[in-house]
Design an enzyme around this catalytic site. Structure first.
Site, PDB file in Angstrom:
ATOM      1  N   SER A  52     -10.363   7.101  -3.140  1.00  0.00           N
ATOM      2  CA  SER A  52     -11.776   7.998  -3.153  1.00  0.00           C
ATOM      3  C   SER A  52     -12.965   7.252  -3.988  1.00  0.00           C
ATOM      4  O   SER A  52     -13.904   8.013  -4.340  1.00  0.00           O
ATOM      5  CB  SER A  52     -11.509   9.370  -3.910  1.00  0.00           C
ATOM      6  OG  SER A  52     -10.594  10.212  -2.783  1.00  0.00           O
ATOM      7  N   HIS A  63       0.879  -1.016   0.107  1.00  0.00           N
ATOM      8  CA  HIS A  63      -0.013   0.018   0.132  1.00  0.00           C
ATOM      9  C   HIS A  63       0.893   1.234   0.068  1.00  0.00           C
ATOM     10  O   HIS A  63       1.903   1.196   0.669  1.00  0.00           O
ATOM     11  CB  HIS A  63      -0.835  -0.029   1.293  1.00  0.00           C
ATOM     12  CG  HIS A  63      -1.856   0.995   1.122  1.00  0.00           C
ATOM     13  ND1 HIS A  63      -1.872   2.362   1.199  1.00  0.00           N
ATOM     14  CD2 HIS A  63      -3.097   0.883   0.690  1.00  0.00           C
ATOM     15  CE1 HIS A  63      -2.978   3.028   1.100  1.00  0.00           C
ATOM     16  NE2 HIS A  63      -3.633   2.249   0.900  1.00  0.00           N
ATOM     17  N   GLY A 105     -11.118   2.660   1.207  1.00  0.00           N
ATOM     18  CA  GLY A 105     -10.803   3.061   2.688  1.00  0.00           C
ATOM     19  C   GLY A 105     -11.686   3.694   3.133  1.00  0.00           C
ATOM     20  O   GLY A 105     -12.267   3.243   3.908  1.00  0.00           O
ATOM     21  N   GLY A 106     -11.906   5.006   3.200  1.00  0.00           N
ATOM     22  CA  GLY A 106     -12.843   5.692   3.812  1.00  0.00           C
ATOM     23  C   GLY A 106     -14.076   5.252   3.927  1.00  0.00           C
ATOM     24  O   GLY A 106     -14.844   5.069   5.042  1.00  0.00           O
ATOM     25  N   GLY A 147      -8.015   9.329  -0.632  1.00  0.00           N
ATOM     26  CA  GLY A 147      -8.548  10.409   0.492  1.00  0.00           C
ATOM     27  C   GLY A 147      -8.790  11.606   0.153  1.00  0.00           C
ATOM     28  O   GLY A 147      -8.903  12.564   0.887  1.00  0.00           O
ATOM     29  N   GLU A 169      -4.285   2.124  -7.199  1.00  0.00           N
ATOM     30  CA  GLU A 169      -4.568   3.283  -6.511  1.00  0.00           C
ATOM     31  C   GLU A 169      -3.494   4.280  -6.614  1.00  0.00           C
ATOM     32  O   GLU A 169      -2.560   4.375  -6.051  1.00  0.00           O
ATOM     33  CB  GLU A 169      -4.285   2.597  -5.082  1.00  0.00           C
ATOM     34  CG  GLU A 169      -5.287   1.472  -4.645  1.00  0.00           C
ATOM     35  CD  GLU A 169      -5.397   1.704  -3.145  1.00  0.00           C
ATOM     36  OE1 GLU A 169      -6.778   1.623  -2.641  1.00  0.00           O
ATOM     37  OE2 GLU A 169      -4.540   1.612  -2.310  1.00  0.00           O
TER      38      GLU A 169
END
Ligand code: 13P
Length: 231
Positions: free
Chosen positions: A193, A84, A214-215, A162, A156
């Protein structure tokens, strides 16, 4: 589709207990892979597929603070995120180390989810293909063909993680085509995102096999909408 949820360094013990109940109650046909922190893997005890966010380059032994692939296996971990960009940046993880991690995982029948992605500077200076090619080719060095296809690649772009900004569909398609040249049989995820609003745009891309979230992994109501909109 594969929907991998990267909790990153979030959710404390009590929060995780209610989170996992909420997640398990979402009904979906997608393959959900929950990647909590190491501690929460221990607490997961779930019907969900579980992934880790990292793995040691070494087997069991005197490596303080590390978690080996065999230990992950003993907790029924079936997937592991490796490489990552946050680990590449904050832990100075190299492509060579990522290659060793992938080998440990494959040896233990754990599916690697290999993250690759360029920075904004690299994109603006037209280095996207070179950067991704280097990350990918070193990560899979000396891995047998039959094993290469087991690796899931997650594209990514660092500038998208983010930030609320996603690449254009053309930019994603271009990168996926490059990845396919190197690992034609691997599944490829998009991460950065991705959310319940931009999924309408992202789902136009036929080549996407799934998403690394993620978020959104932490916002179950929005995740539910995302899953409903997927098809
Ligand atoms: P966000 O979805 O929060 O942008 O994070 C993506 C990511 O890094 C998943 O691994």
């Amino acid at each position: 589709m594969i929907i991998a949820l990267n909790n990153k360094s979030n959710l404390e013990k009590i929060e995780f207990e209610s989170y996992i109940k909420g997640l398990e109650s979402i009904s979906t046909e997608e393959t959900i892979i929950l990647c909590p922190t190491y501690l929460n893997i221990g607490a997961a005890n779930s019907s969900l597929k579980i992934g880790s966010q990292n793995v040691s380059i070494n087997e069991n032994g005197a490596y303080t603070g590390e978690i080996s692939a065999t230990q992950l296996k003993s907790y029924n971990v079936q997937y592991a995120i490796v490489g990552h960009s946050e680990r590449r940046e904050y832990q100075r993880e190299t492509n060579e180390e990522i290659n060793l991690k992938i080998k440990q995982l494959l040896k233990n029948d754990i599916t690697p989810i290999l993250c690759i992605g360029e920075s904004l500077k690299e994109r603006e200076s037209n280095q996207v293909k070179e950067v991704l090619k280097e990350e990918l080719s070193i990560a899979i060095k000396d891995i047998k063909e039959e094993d290469k296809k087991k690796i899931i690649v997650a594209y990514e772009p660092i500038w998208s993680i983010g930030t609320g900004i996603i690449p254009t569909n053309e930019q994603i398609e271009e990168v996926f085509a490059e990845i396919k040249k190197i690992v034609p049989e691997s599944k490829i995820l998009y991460g950065g995102s991705a959310n319940e609003e931009n999924i309408d745009q992202l789902k136009q891309i036929g080549a996407i096999d799934g998403y690394l979230l993620g978020g959104l992994s932490l916002k179950l109501e929005k995740l539910k909408i995302f899953l409903q909109k997927l098809h």
